[in-house]
Design an enzyme around this catalytic site. Structure first.
Site, short mmCIF file in Angstrom:
data_model
loop_
_atom_site.label_atom_id
_atom_site.label_comp_id
_atom_site.label_asym_id
_atom_site.label_seq_id
_atom_site.Cartn_x
_atom_site.Cartn_y
_atom_site.Cartn_z
N ASN A 114 0.74 -1.33 0.06
CA ASN A 114 0.06 0.11 0.19
C ASN A 114 0.95 1.16 -0.13
OD1 ASN A 114 -1.59 -1.83 2.17
ND2 ASN A 114 -2.44 -1.74 0.16
N ILE A 121 1.11 6.69 -1.14
CA ILE A 121 0.35 6.07 -0.05
C ILE A 121 -1.08 5.80 -0.46
CG2 ILE A 121 -0.33 6.01 2.38
CD1 ILE A 121 1.93 8.06 3.07
N CYS A 122 -1.54 4.58 -0.36
CA CYS A 122 -2.79 4.00 -0.82
C CYS A 122 -3.45 4.16 0.80
CB CYS A 122 -2.88 2.99 -1.40
SG CYS A 122 -4.76 2.52 -1.80
N LEU A 123 -4.19 5.21 1.11
CA LEU A 123 -5.10 5.02 2.41
C LEU A 123 -6.45 5.93 2.24
CD1 LEU A 123 -5.03 4.10 5.38
CD2 LEU A 123 -4.02 6.36 5.86
N ARG A 127 -7.89 10.48 0.89
CA ARG A 127 -8.31 10.85 -0.47
C ARG A 127 -9.69 11.81 -0.22
NH1 ARG A 127 -9.47 4.98 -2.40
NH2 ARG A 127 -7.60 4.07 -2.02
#
Length: 191
Positions: A114, A121-123, A127
């Site tokens: 992630n 960062i994928c959180l 978003r």
């Protein structure tokens, strides 16, 4: 040393109940973001050590006490694949905070599904718009961001919806080799 927090206190004390002229009030205005950050910074420091979810695995550093909109977070996981690593995140809070999320980048090179090796960062809570409804909302706080980043190393570690597809596929192919690569990255980049 004059900090933003002490400036806000001093300005509130000087201003009083509308005793000053409007011209001087406009020169002393502090943005909504900065007022929220002063409150958030106090809460962050008060709660970070007692923050049960983080179990003392997070440390906040404000390099400049006059710039509460820019700070670093260190996460030191105490369990899982990333245990023993020291991961630095740079957090910048935009002028439109709390209507938009902070901008966060991982400064430590990491092998993670992630987080890319370049720090993206994928959180979902970072978003502005998210399909699942768990994205940023004005009711979120910096404490939520700290919790989310800390949880990327445990509860929110997600191999099914990766940003670093190569890392996720590596885990799927060979969990032991994935663990070895994570440990190698920790030794080389996260001490």
């Amino acid at each position: 040393m004059l900090t933003l927090a002490s400036k806000l206190k001093r300005d509130d004390g000087v201003r009083g109940p509308r005793a000053s002229n409007p011209a001087s009030d406009s020169t002393r205005r502090v943005s909504v973001r900065d007022k929220l950050l002063v409150k958030g910074e106090r809460n962050l420091h008060l709660n970070i050590l007692g923050f049960a979810v983080c179990r003392c695995t997070c440390k906040v550093n404000f390099a400049d006490p006059n710039k509460l909109h820019y700070f670093q977070l260190t996460v030191i996981p105490d369990e899982g694949y990333y245990q023993g690593g020291k991961f630095q995140f740079e957090i910048e809070v935009p002028d439109a905070y709390n209507m938009v999320p902070p901008k966060v980048k991982c400064l430590t090179r990491i092998w993670h599904p992630n987080i890319t090796e370049t720090g993206e960062i994928c959180l979902s809570l970072l978003r502005e718009h998210s399909i699942d409804g768990t994205g940023w909302a004005p009711t979120r706080t910096l404490k939520d961001v700290v919790w989310g980043l800390n949880s990327l190393f445990t509860d929110l570690l997600n191999f099914d919806d990766p940003l670093n597809i190569e890392a996720a596929e590596h885990h799927l192919r060979d969990k032991e080799d994935f663990r070895n690569k994570v440990e190698d990255y920790i030794k080389r980049y996260a001490r």
